[in-house]
Design an enzyme around this catalytic site. Structure first.
Site, PDB file in Angstrom:
ATOM      1  N   SER A  75      30.430 -93.946 -33.056  1.00 54.00           N
ATOM      2  CA  SER A  75      30.165 -92.774 -34.042  1.00 54.00           C
ATOM      3  C   SER A  75      30.704 -93.863 -35.781  1.00 54.00           C
ATOM      4  O   SER A  75      30.020 -92.711 -36.290  1.00 54.00           O
ATOM      5  CB  SER A  75      31.119 -91.671 -33.792  1.00 54.00           C
ATOM      6  OG  SER A  75      32.622 -92.049 -34.048  1.00 54.00           O
ATOM      7  N   ASN A  76      31.715 -94.183 -35.733  1.00 57.62           N
ATOM      8  CA  ASN A  76      31.674 -94.815 -37.035  1.00 57.62           C
ATOM      9  C   ASN A  76      30.097 -95.711 -36.838  1.00 57.62           C
ATOM     10  O   ASN A  76      29.618 -96.587 -37.979  1.00 57.62           O
ATOM     11  CB  ASN A  76      32.695 -96.153 -36.851  1.00 57.62           C
ATOM     12  CG  ASN A  76      34.196 -95.155 -37.561  1.00 57.62           C
ATOM     13  OD1 ASN A  76      33.729 -94.865 -38.706  1.00 57.62           O
ATOM     14  ND2 ASN A  76      35.256 -94.451 -36.722  1.00 57.62           N
TER      15      ASN A  76
ATOM     16  N   MET B  79      38.198-103.065 -29.615  1.00 56.25           N
ATOM     17  CA  MET B  79      39.458-102.483 -29.240  1.00 56.25           C
ATOM     18  C   MET B  79      40.058-103.891 -28.485  1.00 56.25           C
ATOM     19  O   MET B  79      41.207-104.220 -27.686  1.00 56.25           O
ATOM     20  CB  MET B  79      39.348-101.843 -27.789  1.00 56.25           C
ATOM     21  CG  MET B  79      38.583-100.398 -28.829  1.00 56.25           C
ATOM     22  SD  MET B  79      40.111 -99.474 -30.549  1.00 56.25           S
ATOM     23  CE  MET B  79      41.158 -99.656 -29.570  1.00 56.25           C
TER      24      MET B  79
ATOM     25  N   LEU C 105      40.713-110.194 -31.583  1.00 62.27           N
ATOM     26  CA  LEU C 105      40.431-111.964 -31.598  1.00 62.27           C
ATOM     27  C   LEU C 105      41.373-112.483 -32.321  1.00 62.27           C
ATOM     28  O   LEU C 105      42.125-112.672 -33.228  1.00 62.27           O
ATOM     29  CB  LEU C 105      38.917-111.727 -32.568  1.00 62.27           C
ATOM     30  CG  LEU C 105      38.535-110.210 -32.355  1.00 62.27           C
ATOM     31  CD1 LEU C 105      36.835-110.251 -33.578  1.00 62.27           C
ATOM     32  CD2 LEU C 105      37.129-111.185 -31.312  1.00 62.27           C
TER      33      LEU C 105
ATOM     34  N   ASN D  29      37.553-103.821 -40.389  1.00 65.68           N
ATOM     35  CA  ASN D  29      37.903-103.348 -39.603  1.00 65.68           C
ATOM     36  C   ASN D  29      38.445-101.343 -39.894  1.00 65.68           C
ATOM     37  O   ASN D  29      38.884-101.909 -40.821  1.00 65.68           O
ATOM     38  CB  ASN D  29      38.945-103.592 -38.840  1.00 65.68           C
ATOM     39  CG  ASN D  29      39.654-102.949 -37.112  1.00 65.68           C
ATOM     40  OD1 ASN D  29      38.740-102.222 -36.893  1.00 65.68           O
ATOM     41  ND2 ASN D  29      40.772-102.601 -37.668  1.00 65.68           N
TER      42      ASN D  29
ATOM     43  N   HIS E 216      40.798 -98.752 -38.922  1.00 63.38           N
ATOM     44  CA  HIS E 216      41.445 -98.716 -38.185  1.00 63.38           C
ATOM     45  C   HIS E 216      42.567 -96.362 -38.502  1.00 63.38           C
ATOM     46  O   HIS E 216      42.720 -96.031 -39.728  1.00 63.38           O
ATOM     47  CB  HIS E 216      43.255 -99.892 -38.988  1.00 63.38           C
ATOM     48  CG  HIS E 216      44.505 -99.178 -37.859  1.00 63.38           C
ATOM     49  ND1 HIS E 216      44.270 -99.302 -36.658  1.00 63.38           N
ATOM     50  CD2 HIS E 216      45.559 -98.630 -38.382  1.00 63.38           C
ATOM     51  CE1 HIS E 216      46.063 -99.181 -35.805  1.00 63.38           C
ATOM     52  NE2 HIS E 216      45.993 -98.534 -37.315  1.00 63.38           N
TER      53      HIS E 216
ATOM     54  N   LEU F 174      47.500-108.678 -36.744  1.00 57.69           N
ATOM     55  CA  LEU F 174      46.886-107.562 -36.023  1.00 57.69           C
ATOM     56  C   LEU F 174      47.147-106.639 -37.249  1.00 57.69           C
ATOM     57  O   LEU F 174      47.910-105.928 -37.358  1.00 57.69           O
ATOM     58  CB  LEU F 174      47.329-106.600 -35.103  1.00 57.69           C
ATOM     59  CG  LEU F 174      46.763-105.627 -34.415  1.00 57.69           C
ATOM     60  CD1 LEU F 174      45.464-105.951 -33.856  1.00 57.69           C
ATOM     61  CD2 LEU F 174      47.596-105.273 -33.150  1.00 57.69           C
ATOM     62  N   ASP F 175      46.095-105.689 -37.585  1.00 58.34           N
ATOM     63  CA  ASP F 175      45.868-104.370 -38.961  1.00 58.34           C
ATOM     64  C   ASP F 175      46.641-104.898 -40.315  1.00 58.34           C
ATOM     65  O   ASP F 175      47.417-103.773 -40.260  1.00 58.34           O
ATOM     66  CB  ASP F 175      46.696-103.151 -37.611  1.00 58.34           C
ATOM     67  CG  ASP F 175      45.642-103.323 -36.684  1.00 58.34           C
ATOM     68  OD1 ASP F 175      44.316-103.352 -37.072  1.00 58.34           O
ATOM     69  OD2 ASP F 175      46.051-102.433 -35.602  1.00 58.34           O
TER      70      ASP F 175
HETATM   71  C1  GAR Z   1      38.226 -95.249 -33.980  1.00 55.29           C
HETATM   72  O1  GAR Z   1      39.257 -93.374 -34.338  1.00 55.29           O
HETATM   73  C2  GAR Z   1      38.791 -96.219 -34.538  1.00 55.29           C
HETATM   74  O2  GAR Z   1      39.224 -96.141 -36.025  1.00 55.29           O
HETATM   75  C3  GAR Z   1      39.355 -96.685 -33.615  1.00 55.29           C
HETATM   76  O3  GAR Z   1      38.187 -96.531 -32.950  1.00 55.29           O
HETATM   77  C4  GAR Z   1      37.778 -95.413 -32.445  1.00 55.29           C
HETATM   78  C5  GAR Z   1      36.262 -95.677 -32.035  1.00 55.29           C
HETATM   79  O4  GAR Z   1      35.751 -94.777 -32.819  1.00 55.29           O
HETATM   80  N1  GAR Z   1      40.147 -97.285 -33.505  1.00 55.29           N
HETATM   81  C6  GAR Z   1      40.601 -98.741 -33.619  1.00 55.29           C
HETATM   82  O5  GAR Z   1      41.611 -97.726 -32.902  1.00 55.29           O
HETATM   83  C7  GAR Z   1      40.799-100.233 -33.909  1.00 55.29           C
HETATM   84  N2  GAR Z   1      42.384-100.924 -33.366  1.00 55.29           N
HETATM   85  P1  GAR Z   1      34.083 -94.199 -32.697  1.00 55.29           P
HETATM   86  O6  GAR Z   1      33.611 -95.564 -31.520  1.00 55.29           O
HETATM   87  O7  GAR Z   1      33.374 -93.172 -32.456  1.00 55.29           O
HETATM   88  O8  GAR Z   1      33.660 -95.250 -34.140  1.00 55.29           O
END
Ligand code: GAR
Length: 201
Positions: A15-16, A92, A95, A109, A111, A146-147
């Site tokens: 979705s992002n 997920m 890297l 990224n 988060h 990370l993050d």
């Molecule tokens: C999102 O909430 C993003 O922030 C999170 O995964 C989801 C992906 O949703 N990312 C992490 O947790 C990274 N550590 P999407 O596939 O619908 O964009």
């Protein structure tokens, strides 16, 4: 000047990715050139193709836990698309520092927490368990830790008394879809100062 080329890496529903791709039209200085997933079954791949963006999977499981070979395959596909910027959007996998170093300052990224709070997984649950009153999401530069890279933007929401892990996930995700395109546009325009968005709408 030619458009900046953007690749999006994902593992899930995308979705992002969709929000980013839909934002890159008109006078936007960037265009999507590739969507790349570590999982062939990721919903984001079909979603990208439906939006007219080339979408490729490099199946991590095919490399039997050999991260070096997996990342070499990922790099090969990525480099063929010649991106200027790489956006991790629900990607997920962690890297390696070597991989990340090759994209220093050019990999973003998103988060689902207000970093530096709650790096890693299960951020919504951890916010509720800690009894925190605010939550949100962060776009940052990817570095070896990370993050933890420089923060480029955050969207903050209030935690409501009746919020659950699911309601928080949905409310934060809606803000991600606003924050990430806004930060990408700024970065593509050469603006790196943090963008702060407040509230649900
Ligand atoms: C999102 O909430 C993003 O922030 C999170 O995964 C989801 C992906 O949703 N990312 C992490 O947790 C990274 N550590 P999407 O596939 O619908 O964009």
């Amino acid at each position: 000047m030619s458009d900046l080329r953007v690749a999006v890496l994902l593992s899930g529903s995308g979705s992002n990715m969709e929000a980013l791709v839909r934002s890159m039209t008109g006078d936007h200085p960037a265009r999507p050139v590739l969507v790349l997933s570590d999982r062939p079954e990721a919903g984001g791949l079909g979603r990208a193709r439906a939006l007219g963006v080339p979408a490729v999977a490099v199946d991590r499981l095919a490399f039997g836990g050999d991260r070096g070979r997996f990342e070499a395959a990922l790099a090969e596909v990525l480099e063929q698309a010649r991106p200027d910027l790489v956006c991790l959007a629900g990607f997920m996998r962690v890297l390696s520092p070597d991989f990340v170093a090759g994209w220093a300052g050019r990999m973003l990224n998103i988060h689902p927490s207000l970093l530096p709070r709650h790096r890693g997984l299960h951020t919504h649950r951890r916010v509720l368990e800690a009894g925190e009153r605010e939550h949100g999401c962060t776009v940052h530069e990817v570095t070896a830790e990370l993050d933890a890279g420089p923060i480029l933007g955050q969207a903050r929401i209030d935690v409501r008394p009746d919020d659950t892990e699911d309601s928080l996930a949905a409310r934060v995700l809606a803000r991600e879809h606003v924050l990430y395109p806004a930060v990408l546009r700024r970065v593509a325009q050469g603006v790196r100062g943090p963008l702060l968005l407040d509230g649900d709408d």
